[in-house]
Design a protein around this motif. Structure first.
Motif, mmCIF file in Angstrom:
data_model
loop_
_atom_site.group_PDB
_atom_site.id
_atom_site.type_symbol
_atom_site.label_atom_id
_atom_site.label_comp_id
_atom_site.label_asym_id
_atom_site.label_seq_id
_atom_site.Cartn_x
_atom_site.Cartn_y
_atom_site.Cartn_z
ATOM 1 N N VAL A 80 73.368 -27.227 -22.837
ATOM 2 C CA VAL A 80 74.511 -27.513 -22.206
ATOM 3 C C VAL A 80 74.514 -28.234 -20.991
ATOM 4 O O VAL A 80 73.624 -28.249 -20.209
ATOM 5 N N ARG A 81 75.425 -29.221 -20.942
ATOM 6 C CA ARG A 81 75.636 -30.152 -19.907
ATOM 7 C C ARG A 81 76.838 -30.538 -19.381
ATOM 8 O O ARG A 81 77.706 -30.315 -20.026
ATOM 9 N N MET A 82 76.896 -31.197 -18.315
ATOM 10 C CA MET A 82 78.082 -31.836 -17.836
ATOM 11 C C MET A 82 78.028 -33.322 -17.744
ATOM 12 O O MET A 82 76.946 -33.780 -17.714
ATOM 13 N N THR A 83 79.043 -33.925 -17.967
ATOM 14 C CA THR A 83 78.944 -35.396 -18.455
ATOM 15 C C THR A 83 80.019 -35.958 -17.524
ATOM 16 O O THR A 83 81.135 -35.612 -17.526
ATOM 17 N N LEU A 84 79.683 -36.907 -16.680
ATOM 18 C CA LEU A 84 80.604 -37.600 -15.758
ATOM 19 C C LEU A 84 80.759 -38.884 -16.136
ATOM 20 O O LEU A 84 79.830 -40.065 -16.316
ATOM 21 N N LYS A 111 86.805 -24.561 -12.094
ATOM 22 C CA LYS A 111 87.737 -24.254 -13.308
ATOM 23 C C LYS A 111 87.227 -23.131 -14.253
ATOM 24 O O LYS A 111 87.818 -22.335 -14.462
ATOM 25 N N ILE A 112 85.930 -23.245 -14.678
ATOM 26 C CA ILE A 112 85.298 -22.645 -15.704
ATOM 27 C C ILE A 112 84.633 -21.297 -14.768
ATOM 28 O O ILE A 112 84.267 -20.193 -15.539
ATOM 29 N N THR A 113 84.500 -21.081 -13.347
ATOM 30 C CA THR A 113 84.426 -19.971 -12.681
ATOM 31 C C THR A 113 85.460 -19.174 -12.244
ATOM 32 O O THR A 113 85.242 -18.021 -11.651
ATOM 33 N N GLU A 123 79.911 -17.060 -19.884
ATOM 34 C CA GLU A 123 78.798 -17.535 -20.772
ATOM 35 C C GLU A 123 78.291 -18.953 -20.654
ATOM 36 O O GLU A 123 76.901 -19.043 -20.524
ATOM 37 N N MET A 124 79.114 -19.690 -20.759
ATOM 38 C CA MET A 124 78.911 -21.405 -20.775
ATOM 39 C C MET A 124 78.464 -21.499 -19.289
ATOM 40 O O MET A 124 77.232 -22.364 -19.253
ATOM 41 N N VAL A 125 78.841 -21.161 -18.470
ATOM 42 C CA VAL A 125 78.209 -21.339 -16.956
ATOM 43 C C VAL A 125 76.783 -20.906 -16.953
ATOM 44 O O VAL A 125 75.858 -21.564 -16.293
ATOM 45 N N GLN A 126 76.503 -19.470 -17.319
ATOM 46 C CA GLN A 126 75.111 -19.148 -17.169
ATOM 47 C C GLN A 126 74.195 -20.116 -18.185
ATOM 48 O O GLN A 126 72.875 -20.137 -17.540
ATOM 49 N N TYR A 130 71.158 -21.734 -15.959
ATOM 50 C CA TYR A 130 69.779 -21.006 -16.205
ATOM 51 C C TYR A 130 69.192 -21.722 -17.368
ATOM 52 O O TYR A 130 68.110 -21.659 -17.291
ATOM 53 N N GLY A 131 70.147 -22.043 -18.344
ATOM 54 C CA GLY A 131 69.340 -22.749 -19.389
ATOM 55 C C GLY A 131 68.712 -23.766 -19.427
ATOM 56 O O GLY A 131 67.421 -24.082 -19.694
ATOM 57 N N ASN A 132 69.258 -24.846 -18.600
ATOM 58 C CA ASN A 132 68.586 -26.095 -18.439
ATOM 59 C C ASN A 132 68.716 -26.918 -16.972
ATOM 60 O O ASN A 132 69.032 -27.965 -16.962
#
Length: 200
Positions: A80-84, A111-113, A123-126, A130-132
């Motif tokens: 899972v990542r964030m893209t800018l 927004k997502i929290t 779940e996506m935030v976690q 913590y996942g990567n």
């Protein structure tokens, strides 16, 4: 005599502390919004509010975003990542572009929290945190038209998206769309719309 001076100093210190605390609370309140315009994204038919806050000197940028329910993406495995995505035709300096990317990152995270937002997805935030290690990538897009197309595609795929609009106090014109933020979302889904973009 010394006892009285210490007592007076402590009292003055306490009064100054309390005054400073309440002054900070008062000044930290959000400033009223002055204007509100309606904008529509032609590529998707989706509409959003663009709000300009002319009264807040501390705010560098304004925003555009639509809250989408990204919970169906929780089923997609992998990173899972964030893209800018930074607009190149504005020719922003590196520091300016970095600041705009930070605005997008913080806005997407808020927004997502936010449990009151349709975008809320703990779940996506976690997975992202913590996942990567809160992975983020910066890419470039040549102009606003292509940025708007990516924005529409992201919304259609259920990816939370956020366009930062500059307040116009430094390098570029007020209202300019500077950065498109996407996610956090599975890399596999984001890559569906960004795989042909170059790194920034």
């Amino acid at each position: 005599m010394v006892q009285t001076n210490v007592s007076q100093l402590a009292t003055v210190g306490l009064v100054l502390f309390v005054t400073g605390y309440y002054l900070h609370q008062y000044l930290s309140k959000p400033q009223p919004r002055r204007t509100k315009a309606r904008s529509s994204s032609t590529a998707s038919g989706a509409s959003s509010d663009i709000t300009t806050d002319a009264s807040s000197e501390s705010e560098e940028s304004e925003d555009e975003g639509i809250d989408v329910d990204s919970r169906p993406l929780n089923e997609v495995p992998g990173e899972v990542r964030m893209t800018l995505i930074v607009r190149q035709d504005l020719k922003m300096g590196k520091g300016k572009a970095a600041a705009q990317c930070l605005h997008a990152t913080l806005a997407l995270y808020k927004k997502i929290t936010n449990p009151e937002s349709e975008a809320y997805n703990p779940e996506m935030v976690q997975r992202w945190e913590y996942g990567n290690g809160q992975a983020k990538i910066t890419l470039q897009v040549p102009n606003q038209e292509e940025m708007d197309t990516l924005f529409a595609q992201a919304i259609s795929l259920g990816i939370n998206s956020y366009i930062v609009h500059d307040a116009g106090r430094t390098q570029i014109a007020a209202g300019s769309a500077t950065v498109l933020g996407l996610g956090p979302a599975p890399k596999a889904v984001i890559d569906e719309i960004t795989s042909n973009l170059k790194l920034y």
